[in-house]
Motif scaffolding. Structure first.
Motif, PDB file in Angstrom:
ATOM      1  N   ALA A 137      30.739  42.285  44.010  1.00 21.95           N
ATOM      2  CA  ALA A 137      31.498  42.317  42.761  1.00 21.95           C
ATOM      3  C   ALA A 137      31.353  40.988  42.045  1.00 21.95           C
ATOM      4  CB  ALA A 137      32.960  42.601  43.035  1.00 21.95           C
ATOM      5  N   LEU A 138      31.375  41.046  40.748  1.00 23.95           N
ATOM      6  CA  LEU A 138      31.310  39.856  39.917  1.00 23.95           C
ATOM      7  C   LEU A 138      32.562  39.842  39.052  1.00 23.95           C
ATOM      8  CD1 LEU A 138      29.687  37.418  38.836  1.00 23.95           C
ATOM      9  CD2 LEU A 138      28.725  38.981  37.142  1.00 23.95           C
ATOM     10  N   PHE A 139      33.343  38.793  39.172  1.00 24.90           N
ATOM     11  CA  PHE A 139      34.572  38.670  38.410  1.00 24.90           C
ATOM     12  C   PHE A 139      34.410  37.576  37.367  1.00 24.90           C
ATOM     13  CE2 PHE A 139      35.790  40.247  42.584  1.00 24.90           C
ATOM     14  CZ  PHE A 139      36.523  41.371  42.233  1.00 24.90           C
ATOM     15  N   ASP A 140      34.574  37.918  36.114  1.00 25.02           N
ATOM     16  CA  ASP A 140      34.482  36.951  35.027  1.00 25.02           C
ATOM     17  C   ASP A 140      35.795  36.193  34.940  1.00 25.02           C
ATOM     18  OD1 ASP A 140      34.101  35.480  32.749  1.00 25.02           O
ATOM     19  OD2 ASP A 140      34.132  37.179  31.387  1.00 25.02           O
ATOM     20  N   GLN A 141      35.768  34.912  35.269  1.00 30.83           N
ATOM     21  CA  GLN A 141      36.972  34.088  35.221  1.00 30.83           C
ATOM     22  C   GLN A 141      36.874  33.032  34.127  1.00 30.83           C
ATOM     23  OE1 GLN A 141      37.482  32.590  39.220  1.00 30.83           O
ATOM     24  NE2 GLN A 141      38.197  34.549  39.946  1.00 30.83           N
ATOM     25  N   SER A 142      35.952  33.253  33.182  1.00 31.30           N
ATOM     26  CA  SER A 142      35.755  32.268  32.129  1.00 31.30           C
ATOM     27  C   SER A 142      36.952  32.159  31.191  1.00 31.30           C
ATOM     28  CB  SER A 142      34.493  32.594  31.324  1.00 31.30           C
ATOM     29  OG  SER A 142      34.624  33.870  30.718  1.00 31.30           O
ATOM     30  N   CYS A 143      37.806  33.153  31.185  1.00 35.36           N
ATOM     31  CA  CYS A 143      38.968  33.106  30.300  1.00 35.36           C
ATOM     32  C   CYS A 143      40.118  32.303  30.915  1.00 35.36           C
ATOM     33  CB  CYS A 143      39.440  34.523  29.973  1.00 35.36           C
ATOM     34  SG  CYS A 143      39.983  35.438  31.424  1.00 35.36           S
ATOM     35  N   PHE A 144      39.978  31.880  32.163  1.00 36.08           N
ATOM     36  CA  PHE A 144      41.042  31.119  32.804  1.00 36.08           C
ATOM     37  C   PHE A 144      41.169  29.741  32.156  1.00 36.08           C
ATOM     38  CE2 PHE A 144      41.194  33.267  37.241  1.00 36.08           C
ATOM     39  CZ  PHE A 144      41.414  34.480  36.622  1.00 36.08           C
ATOM     40  N   VAL A 145      42.359  29.244  32.129  1.00 42.14           N
ATOM     41  CA  VAL A 145      42.629  27.926  31.559  1.00 42.14           C
ATOM     42  C   VAL A 145      42.025  26.851  32.466  1.00 42.14           C
ATOM     43  CG1 VAL A 145      44.460  26.322  30.911  1.00 42.14           C
ATOM     44  CG2 VAL A 145      44.741  28.759  30.507  1.00 42.14           C
ATOM     45  N   LYS A 146      41.476  25.835  31.843  1.00 42.67           N
ATOM     46  CA  LYS A 146      40.907  24.713  32.594  1.00 42.67           C
ATOM     47  C   LYS A 146      41.758  23.477  32.352  1.00 42.67           C
ATOM     48  CE  LYS A 146      36.337  26.680  32.143  1.00 42.67           C
ATOM     49  NZ  LYS A 146      36.744  27.947  31.570  1.00 42.67           N
TER      50      LYS A 146
END
Length: 63
Positions: free
Chosen positions: A22-31
């Motif tokens: 599975a590939l989970f896109d976590q680019s929307c998470f706050v940095k």
């Protein structure tokens, strides 16, 4: 709380991830920027890996 359909879908998704890839896109998470004298200690406390490594060793690892 999810209804039965949502729960069944979640169970199928988890089972599929366990059996396959599975590939989970976590680019929307706050940095966050963690800086200062205690930054390394804080990051070592919250991260799974030891972050206190030489920057040069990161580029040569697994090369």
């Amino acid at each position: 709380m999810a209804g039965k359909t949502g729960s069944r879908s979640l169970v199928k998704s988890v089972a599929n991830t366990a059996r396959n890839v599975a590939l989970f896109d976590q680019s929307c998470f706050v940095k966050y920027v963690v800086a200062g004298r205690g930054a390394c200690a804080v990051l070592n406390r919250i991260c799974a890996n030891n972050v206190d490594v030489l920057l040069a060793s990161l580029s040569t690892r697994n090369a």
